[in-house]
Design an enzyme around this catalytic site. Sequence first.
Site, PDB file in Angstrom:
ATOM      1  N   GLU A   1       0.609  -0.988   0.031  1.00 37.95           N
ATOM      2  CA  GLU A   1      -0.073   0.201   0.109  1.00 37.95           C
ATOM      3  C   GLU A   1       0.454   1.419   0.051  1.00 37.95           C
ATOM      4  O   GLU A   1       0.900   2.172   0.460  1.00 37.95           O
ATOM      5  CB  GLU A   1      -1.381  -0.236   1.820  1.00 37.95           C
TER       6      GLU A   1
ATOM      7  N   GLU B   1      -6.007 -10.889  -1.313  1.00 37.18           N
ATOM      8  CA  GLU B   1      -7.054 -10.618   0.153  1.00 37.18           C
ATOM      9  C   GLU B   1      -8.268 -10.695  -0.695  1.00 37.18           C
ATOM     10  O   GLU B   1      -8.842  -9.811   0.022  1.00 37.18           O
ATOM     11  CB  GLU B   1      -6.785  -9.659   0.565  1.00 37.18           C
TER      12      GLU B   1
HETATM   13  C1  XIL Z   1      -6.226  -7.119   8.465  1.00 35.16           C
HETATM   14  C2  XIL Z   1      -6.722  -7.793   9.370  1.00 35.16           C
HETATM   15  O1  XIL Z   1      -7.353  -8.259   8.302  1.00 35.16           O
HETATM   16  C3  XIL Z   1      -7.561  -7.359  10.761  1.00 35.16           C
HETATM   17  O2  XIL Z   1      -6.863  -8.533  11.262  1.00 35.16           O
HETATM   18  C4  XIL Z   1      -5.965  -6.246  11.232  1.00 35.16           C
HETATM   19  O3  XIL Z   1      -6.763  -5.978  12.249  1.00 35.16           O
HETATM   20  C5  XIL Z   1      -6.231  -4.810   9.962  1.00 35.16           C
HETATM   21  O4  XIL Z   1      -5.459  -5.680   9.296  1.00 35.16           O
HETATM   22  N1  XIL Z   1      -4.833  -5.165   3.713  1.00 35.16           N
HETATM   23  C6  XIL Z   1      -4.013  -5.838   4.322  1.00 35.16           C
HETATM   24  C7  XIL Z   1      -3.794  -6.771   5.058  1.00 35.16           C
HETATM   25  O5  XIL Z   1      -3.100  -5.934   3.609  1.00 35.16           O
HETATM   26  O6  XIL Z   1      -2.619  -6.981   6.063  1.00 35.16           O
HETATM   27  C8  XIL Z   1      -5.374  -6.325   6.440  1.00 35.16           C
HETATM   28  O7  XIL Z   1      -5.302  -6.762   6.530  1.00 35.16           O
HETATM   29  C9  XIL Z   1      -6.807  -5.482   5.856  1.00 35.16           C
HETATM   30  C10 XIL Z   1      -6.007  -4.954   4.817  1.00 35.16           C
END
Ligand code: XIL
Length: 372
Positions: A155, A259
């Site tokens: 990001e 994701e």
């Molecule tokens: C999220 C997790 O799912 C949560 O448990 C945590 O509180 C915050 O992060 N982008 C990403 C992930 O790259 O690492 C994130 O994961 C969601 C958004």
Amino acid sequence: MKRSVFLLAAVMATIGVFSQKATTMREAFADKFLIGTALNTRQVVSRDKALQALIKDNFSAVVAENCMKAEVLQPQEGVFNFKDGDRLCDLAEKNGQVVTGHCLIWHSQAPRWFFTDKDGKTVSREVLVQRMKDHIYKVVRHYKGRVKGWDVVNEAIEGNGDFRKSRFYKIIGPDFIRLAFQFAHEADPEAELYYNDYGMDSPGKREGVVRLIKDLKAHGCRIDAVGMQSHVGFNTPLDEYEKSMDTFIAAGVKVMVTELDLSVLPWPKGNYGAAVETNFEYQKKIDPYKDGLPKAKAKEADDFYIKLFDIYLRHSKDLTRVTFWGVTDGDSWKNGFPVRGRTDYPLAFDRKMKPKGFVKTIVEMAQSDKYN
Ligand code: XIL
């Protein structure tokens, strides 16, 4: 006579083998791309046999939902905590699953000490570069041979294509990205290296990411793939999303869906994203499915997932992994983001660990001639 019975049996067995269709995602996608899930530590250590079977049978890849992020791995300078990440690797090895490392450098879930000295003052460029190097070297070397590839930077680009003004950016400058890739490659020359981001359907982000790929390549850095997080909603423009996938591939990298989840809930302010710092106040009217998802909504979600997998299967030559961000709806971070305490239905398995309707469809699609 005996011989003909034997022959008949052999022929039947052969037909049986050839007509046997895969029933799980793991089997069905085996020759297309890895199919993965993010695991939290509770799931990794769970003794629930049904859950463990579900994880093993359905997924060929896993990623840590949180325990390989910098704030967990190095909570204090020089103090490393590999326990939960190791347990994830142990489980993956037992299950024959590929592990992705998530993530080395990210503005979020980075420990606070990273950016400040003992008096609380912001550190210099030199200090932060050294800390980045130490962290990456230690972590990547620790997981060498166990982690196939790393989300090196997560990001770093805004929706308009500009660099995110994170502390890494402000203190080091835009070359923090290049340095991170360089350090990761030095620490494990075998490891694949990825750039990962959300909101990839936006044209500005697409252009920014392409500029980044080109810059890394021009500087001789290894970059294997771009990870498209894919926290999508019904209003995600799939034509733009597919265009980004095509554009990244044309820029000379593989792509990964890293994701994946589909929120069925209304977004409080219109636009979708995954900026983890976003949070809106709870209101009943933006939590409409607390007592269950109406059939029509479930169908809309199934249809949307089928459209996504049509895109994925059409790109399977250049798409190397599709990972869901969680196993069952009950565990999804979307129940708490961007509003705490809602009930969302974003994943492939429901709260009772039953596969959603679309799972059967995509398993069939993966084996149909259409995508060969
Ligand atoms: C999220 C997790 O799912 C949560 O448990 C945590 O509180 C915050 O992060 N982008 C990403 C992930 O790259 O690492 C994130 O994961 C969601 C958004």
